[in-house]
Design a protein around this motif. Structure first.
Motif, mmCIF file in Angstrom:
data_model
loop_
_atom_site.group_PDB
_atom_site.id
_atom_site.type_symbol
_atom_site.label_atom_id
_atom_site.label_comp_id
_atom_site.label_asym_id
_atom_site.label_seq_id
_atom_site.Cartn_x
_atom_site.Cartn_y
_atom_site.Cartn_z
ATOM 1 N N MET A 55 0.930 -1.054 0.127
ATOM 2 C CA MET A 55 -0.087 0.058 -0.099
ATOM 3 C C MET A 55 0.899 1.213 -0.118
ATOM 4 S SD MET A 55 -2.944 -1.386 2.958
ATOM 5 C CE MET A 55 -3.491 0.521 3.036
ATOM 6 N N ALA A 56 1.954 1.163 0.904
ATOM 7 C CA ALA A 56 2.926 2.254 1.083
ATOM 8 C C ALA A 56 3.211 2.709 -0.609
ATOM 9 C CB ALA A 56 3.720 2.164 1.923
ATOM 10 N N MET A 60 2.894 5.803 -3.040
ATOM 11 C CA MET A 60 3.935 6.634 -3.293
ATOM 12 C C MET A 60 4.156 7.062 -4.643
ATOM 13 S SD MET A 60 4.959 8.286 -0.819
ATOM 14 C CE MET A 60 6.248 9.307 -1.443
ATOM 15 N N SER A 61 3.374 6.215 -5.653
ATOM 16 C CA SER A 61 3.497 6.203 -6.978
ATOM 17 C C SER A 61 3.554 7.618 -7.720
ATOM 18 C CB SER A 61 2.632 5.171 -7.736
ATOM 19 O OG SER A 61 1.384 5.429 -7.867
ATOM 20 N N PRO A 62 2.789 8.745 -7.189
ATOM 21 C CA PRO A 62 2.739 9.880 -7.674
ATOM 22 C C PRO A 62 3.972 10.643 -7.832
ATOM 23 C CG PRO A 62 0.553 9.750 -6.713
ATOM 24 C CD PRO A 62 1.553 8.651 -6.265
ATOM 25 N N ARG A 84 8.501 18.934 -2.436
ATOM 26 C CA ARG A 84 7.192 19.429 -2.508
ATOM 27 C C ARG A 84 6.366 18.554 -3.079
ATOM 28 N NH1 ARG A 84 9.316 24.865 -4.936
ATOM 29 N NH2 ARG A 84 9.445 25.978 -3.008
ATOM 30 N N SER A 85 6.979 17.933 -3.879
ATOM 31 C CA SER A 85 6.223 16.685 -4.752
ATOM 32 C C SER A 85 5.905 15.257 -3.514
ATOM 33 C CB SER A 85 7.009 15.996 -5.709
ATOM 34 O OG SER A 85 6.471 14.935 -6.208
ATOM 35 N N ASP A 95 -3.729 9.487 6.480
ATOM 36 C CA ASP A 95 -2.560 8.696 7.120
ATOM 37 C C ASP A 95 -1.396 8.494 6.148
ATOM 38 O OD1 ASP A 95 -3.810 9.037 9.887
ATOM 39 O OD2 ASP A 95 -4.897 6.981 9.521
ATOM 40 N N GLY A 96 -1.300 9.276 5.205
ATOM 41 C CA GLY A 96 -0.208 8.684 4.354
ATOM 42 C C GLY A 96 1.141 9.069 4.827
#
Length: 188
Positions: A55-56, A60-62, A84-85, A95-96
């Protein structure tokens, strides 16, 4: 129902995360949501930790798809934009930051990190300074988002404490990191 695949499980788990938060995620809930028995999930993930790790990575794919720096880039601007990205990506999911904290980079991420480090070194930063700057900025970003997301989950509006402008605070701290790194480079 169609055959359950790993990507579907991860996508549903991330949607569940956004709905209930990290503390409430369970494989039992996820199986129910998918319309399968809980043991079906073990075909794709041996345990909850493997599921959370996947899931993590997916969350984080973006950031993992953001453009890598080129030799023509200014290292300061790139460093700011990169963090920033990272922050924006962590904020996309409930809860990212907690989901991401403590994870280890996969093979593709390690390749990207090596590229980023090589860019900073080619820009004139000593390798150790580049490593520590990436580590410090990454941890700063995760910590800033942890605080921001924790505040967003609190119901303390009755307390007379002014709200923090998280984006401005983040930018100020990030600028301090870049300015300190630039001073080290100028003093070489």
């Amino acid at each position: 129902m169609a055959k359950l695949n790993r990507d579907t499980v991860i996508a549903e788990a991330l949607d569940l995360l956004d709905e209930v938060g990290l503390d409430a995620i369970s494989t039992r809930q996820l199986a129910k949501r998918l319309g399968v028995e809980q043991p079906s999930l073990y075909y794709h993930f041996r345990n909850k930790e493997q599921l959370l790790s996947a899931m993590a990575e997916a969350a984080m794919s973006p950031h993992a798809q953001a453009p890598l720096p080129t030799p023509a880039d200014d290292w300061r601007e790139w460093f700011l934009d990169n963090n920033r990205s990272f922050r924006r990506t962590l904020l996309r999911r409930r809860d990212g930051a907690r989901l991401h904290a403590g994870t280890r980079p996969g093979a593709a991420d390690r390749h990207r990190i090596v590229h980023k480090m090589a860019f900073l070194v080619a820009s004139g930063l000593p390798e150790r300074d580049a490593q520590m700057a990436m580590l410090a900025a990454g941890r700063y970003t995760v910590g800033a988002v942890l605080e921001e997301q924790a505040e967003g989950n609190e119901a303390d509006d009755a307390v007379d404490i002014p709200r923090i402008d998280h984006e401005s605070a983040f930018e100020a701290g990030l600028t301090l990191i870049v300015d300190g790194l630039a001073r080290r480079l100028d003093n070489r």
